[in-house]
Scaffold this motif. Structure first.
Motif, PDB file in Angstrom:
ATOM      1  N   VAL A 503       0.855  -1.190   0.000  1.00 40.26           N
ATOM      2  CA  VAL A 503       0.000   0.000   0.000  1.00 40.26           C
ATOM      3  C   VAL A 503       0.891   1.239   0.000  1.00 40.26           C
ATOM      4  N   TRP A 504       0.645   2.174  -0.949  1.00 39.94           N
ATOM      5  CA  TRP A 504       1.367   3.437  -1.006  1.00 39.94           C
ATOM      6  C   TRP A 504       0.408   4.598  -0.710  1.00 39.94           C
ATOM      7  N   GLY A 505       0.927   5.643  -0.133  1.00 43.06           N
ATOM      8  CA  GLY A 505       0.126   6.826   0.168  1.00 43.06           C
ATOM      9  C   GLY A 505       0.220   7.171   1.634  1.00 43.06           C
ATOM     10  N   PRO A 506      -0.686   8.006   2.177  1.00 44.51           N
ATOM     11  CA  PRO A 506      -1.705   8.758   1.410  1.00 44.51           C
ATOM     12  C   PRO A 506      -1.084   9.914   0.638  1.00 44.51           C
ATOM     13  N   TYR A 507      -1.752  10.334  -0.431  1.00 44.62           N
ATOM     14  CA  TYR A 507      -1.297  11.435  -1.249  1.00 44.62           C
ATOM     15  C   TYR A 507      -2.215  12.636  -1.043  1.00 44.62           C
ATOM     16  N   SER A 508      -1.715  13.808  -1.366  1.00 43.11           N
ATOM     17  CA  SER A 508      -2.464  15.038  -1.112  1.00 43.11           C
ATOM     18  C   SER A 508      -3.719  15.105  -1.962  1.00 43.11           C
ATOM     19  N   ALA A 509      -4.704  15.866  -1.468  1.00 39.71           N
ATOM     20  CA  ALA A 509      -5.974  16.019  -2.173  1.00 39.71           C
ATOM     21  C   ALA A 509      -5.740  16.588  -3.566  1.00 39.71           C
ATOM     22  N   GLY A 510      -6.481  16.064  -4.537  1.00 45.03           N
ATOM     23  CA  GLY A 510      -6.377  16.547  -5.893  1.00 45.03           C
ATOM     24  C   GLY A 510      -5.251  15.936  -6.702  1.00 45.03           C
ATOM     25  N   SER A 511      -4.560  14.949  -6.122  1.00 44.81           N
ATOM     26  CA  SER A 511      -3.449  14.323  -6.844  1.00 44.81           C
ATOM     27  C   SER A 511      -3.966  13.631  -8.104  1.00 44.81           C
ATOM     28  N   ASN A 512      -3.153  13.668  -9.138  1.00 46.77           N
ATOM     29  CA  ASN A 512      -3.484  13.009 -10.396  1.00 46.77           C
ATOM     30  C   ASN A 512      -2.781  11.672 -10.458  1.00 46.77           C
ATOM     31  N   ILE A 513      -3.518  10.602 -10.807  1.00 46.94           N
ATOM     32  CA  ILE A 513      -2.950   9.264 -10.777  1.00 46.94           C
ATOM     33  C   ILE A 513      -1.750   9.154 -11.702  1.00 46.94           C
ATOM     34  N   GLN A 514      -1.758   9.878 -12.835  1.00 46.17           N
ATOM     35  CA  GLN A 514      -0.641   9.786 -13.757  1.00 46.17           C
ATOM     36  C   GLN A 514       0.635  10.340 -13.148  1.00 46.17           C
ATOM     37  N   SER A 515       0.493  11.370 -12.324  1.00 46.25           N
ATOM     38  CA  SER A 515       1.684  11.967 -11.705  1.00 46.25           C
ATOM     39  C   SER A 515       2.214  11.131 -10.557  1.00 46.25           C
ATOM     40  N   LEU A 516       1.409  10.228 -10.025  1.00 51.27           N
ATOM     41  CA  LEU A 516       1.830   9.413  -8.875  1.00 51.27           C
ATOM     42  C   LEU A 516       2.481   8.105  -9.293  1.00 51.27           C
ATOM     43  N   CYS A 517       2.339   7.733 -10.562  1.00 47.33           N
ATOM     44  CA  CYS A 517       2.836   6.438 -11.017  1.00 47.33           C
ATOM     45  C   CYS A 517       4.128   6.608 -11.813  1.00 47.33           C
ATOM     46  N   ALA A 518       5.129   5.744 -11.549  1.00 47.35           N
ATOM     47  CA  ALA A 518       5.124   4.734 -10.488  1.00 47.35           C
ATOM     48  C   ALA A 518       5.416   5.387  -9.141  1.00 47.35           C
ATOM     49  N   PRO A 519       5.065   4.719  -7.996  1.00 49.30           N
ATOM     50  CA  PRO A 519       5.319   5.286  -6.678  1.00 49.30           C
ATOM     51  C   PRO A 519       6.791   5.661  -6.521  1.00 49.30           C
ATOM     52  N   ALA A 520       7.035   6.839  -5.916  1.00 50.27           N
ATOM     53  CA  ALA A 520       8.400   7.336  -5.789  1.00 50.27           C
ATOM     54  C   ALA A 520       9.155   6.680  -4.648  1.00 50.27           C
ATOM     55  N   GLY A 521       8.439   6.220  -3.632  1.00 43.05           N
ATOM     56  CA  GLY A 521       9.105   5.652  -2.473  1.00 43.05           C
ATOM     57  C   GLY A 521       8.522   4.327  -2.058  1.00 43.05           C
ATOM     58  N   ALA A 522       8.996   3.837  -0.920  1.00 44.36           N
ATOM     59  CA  ALA A 522       8.568   2.540  -0.412  1.00 44.36           C
ATOM     60  C   ALA A 522       7.116   2.594   0.055  1.00 44.36           C
ATOM     61  N   PRO A 523       6.433   1.460   0.069  1.00 43.83           N
ATOM     62  CA  PRO A 523       5.047   1.427   0.559  1.00 43.83           C
ATOM     63  C   PRO A 523       4.985   1.684   2.066  1.00 43.83           C
ATOM     64  N   ILE A 524       3.788   2.089   2.524  1.00 51.51           N
ATOM     65  CA  ILE A 524       3.601   2.348   3.949  1.00 51.51           C
ATOM     66  C   ILE A 524       3.313   1.068   4.713  1.00 51.51           C
TER      67      ILE A 524
END
Length: 524
Positions: A503-524
């Motif tokens: 599981v990765w996140g949480p990400y800030s409100a309004g985040s765009n899925i394209q900008s989040l992929c692939a995850p930049a860091g390790a999962p939570i």
């Protein structure tokens, strides 16, 4: 979904845990319903609607075969136990032969009454709902003996019979050499086919939905006079037990070197004569080992396997061996060819699983003018172990719609045998990439089976966490919470499999899925 809340993509999977039944058979503590039942033979009846914790009495005839089944019903998780007249002896029992439902086939060893108990679940408990039990009595099937063999047609692909045959009531066949595999102990049925001009074919058995028969053996025989009255000889190496244990315990065999136009006889039985029910069967011609006679495949929306063999293949001369460089090709490799027209979306998945050949290699080619004998061949991609076990799997995007493409398949290190292959183009955009994550809006169930690692490399040593093997046909899911709270999920494989998750996140409100992929860091 509420876009103002946090966005949580998930790569999800959990290990499958199997619950062991508390009883080998259910105890004799049920309540009787109605009077003594009889069933015509052959024929079928349904019992009254029974709750868990009840039973019916049935009169049986010595030597007749009876099947007791709740398959197709879903009132509750059933457990069927057959006992003698006073309930002191267990005669047959089953739990979960078809999903959560049960089916028992038993051949009567005496004439008289039996008790047929129905209970709920693994722990033989009661229920508040009811379900009837279907009871069928049958004699031997028409193809119980080799002279009643059902004639099969040799087709270019696997074409099952319109009416699925059965081994219920089948007996042993005498004066025929023992097959030598799959724990043969009787209960066989027979089929026949005309040997094609190549002198070789593949015969495969197929599981039928909700049938309790899922583990077969088969063997191929020839006759001294091409009829059932001749002297039968077992075709060497033709006896087969499992297509791909433990994932597919049905059987498949490829035979070569037979006399074209002669009659081959096919013997099928349940492994150990321990399961009884319907199954299906098909006979296919062996795919060609040259490009100009490549077998044309249909691109479906889902994977529908057909069985093939490279047992009689030779090394292809056009394109040359150099065109397979980098794909574990050797001078001993024996390849066969397939072709297909690319779908409108230009995306295909080519998937295989093992038969008697358990380690295969596969490459995808295009031709500059679409002609098998001229033009320039281009190897687009190849794969060795991307599928289940050591079998290959290919995914390709950007193909030219309606253009012809060729698939080259061979065994690693010169291996030969049977295998299964399909070509399909899923309509879903979720193909194993983070950017194609499926949105989840509420506590809805999700059914999915990802086939590939997708087009993008989403996981690496910096962001995969405990998923140490990297991308292994994962499914990406994104969830946007509507309020603060806890997030929970469970993952339940439908077969005996092992899933892991991150599981990765949480990400800030309004985040765009394209900008989040692939995850930049390790999962939570």
């Amino acid at each position: 979904m509420n876009p103002s809340k946090s966005l949580r993509p998930l790569l999800a999977a959990v290990p499958l845990v199997l619950m062991q039944a508390a009883w080998a058979q259910c105890p004799n503590n049920n309540s009787v319903v109605g009077g003594v039942l009889t069933v015509p033979c052959p024929g079928s009846i349904n019992t009254p609607c029974l709750e868990g914790g009840e039973y019916v009495r049935l009169t049986v005839v010595n030597g007749s075969t009876y099947t007791f089944s709740t398959c197709g019903n879903n009132a509750f998780n059933t457990y069927i136990t057959v006992k003698n007249a006073n309930g002191s002896t267990n005669l047959a029992w089953n739990n979960d032969a078809c999903g959560n439902q049960s089916s028992v086939t038993w051949t009567a060893t005496y004439s008289g009454d039996v008790r047929v108990l129905i209970d709920r679940g693994n722990y033989c408990s009661t229920s508040n709902s009811c379900t009837p039990i279907s009871i069928t009595c049958s004699g031997a099937p028409t193809n119980d003996d080799r002279c009643g063999a059902i004639a099969l047609t040799v087709n270019s692909g696997c074409t099952p019979l319109g009416t699925a045959p059965t081994n219920v009531g089948a007996t042993s066949t005498g004066s025929v050499p023992a097959p030598g595999c799959a724990n043969y102990s009787g209960g066989d049925v027979w089929f026949s086919c005309t040997v094609p001009a190549s002198g070789m074919f593949t015969v495969s058995t197929l599981q039928v939905t909700n049938s309790p028969l899922y583990d077969t053996g088969l063997a191929v025989y020839t006759s001294s006079n091409n009829t059932c009255s001749g002297t039968f000889s077992l075709v060497s190496g033709s006896c087969d037990n499992d297509i791909d244990f433990p994932y597919n315990e049905m059987s498949s065999s490829t035979v070569t070197g037979l006399t074209p136009g002669s009659t081959a006889f096919i013997r099928v039985w349940a492994n150990g004569n321990a399961q009884f029910g319907r199954f299906n069967i098909c006979v296919t011609s062996v795919a060609s080992d040259e490009t100009c006679s490549a077998q044309l495949l249909t691109v479906g929306e889902t994977c529908i396997y057909s069985s093939y063999s490279n047992a009689a293949a030779t090394r292809t001369t056009n394109p040359s061996n150099s065109n397979a460089t980098g794909c574990y090709w050797t001078n001993s490799s024996k390849d066969i060819w397939f072709k297909f027209q690319a779908p409108a979306n230009g995306r295909v998945i080519i998937q295989t699983n093992a038969g008697t050949l358990t380690d295969g290699v596969m490459a995808l080619y295009s031709n500059s003018n679409g002609n098998c004998s001229t033009g320039t061949w281009t190897k687009l991609t190849c794969n060795d172990d991307g599928g289940p076990g050591d079998m290959p799997l290919l995914q390709r995007s950007g193909l030219t719609p309606n253009a012809m493409y060729w698939i080259r398949f061979w065994g690693y290190g010169g291996a030969t045998g049977t295998f299964n292959l399909c070509v399909f183009s899923p309509t879903s955009a979720q193909l194993g990439d983070c950017s194609g994550s499926s949105p989840v809006c509420d506590a809805q169930p999700i059914s999915n089976n990802s086939y590939t690692t997708g087009d993008a490399t989403d996981l690496n040593s910096t962001n995969r966490g405990c998923l140490l093997d990297g991308e292994m046909q994962g499914s990406w899911i994104v969830y946007q919470a509507s309020a603060n709270g806890n997030l929970g999920f469970s993952i339940t494989p439908t077969t005996n499999d092992d899933y892991d998750f991150a599981v990765w996140g949480p990400y800030s409100a309004g985040s765009n899925i394209q900008s989040l992929c692939a995850p930049a860091g390790a999962p939570i």
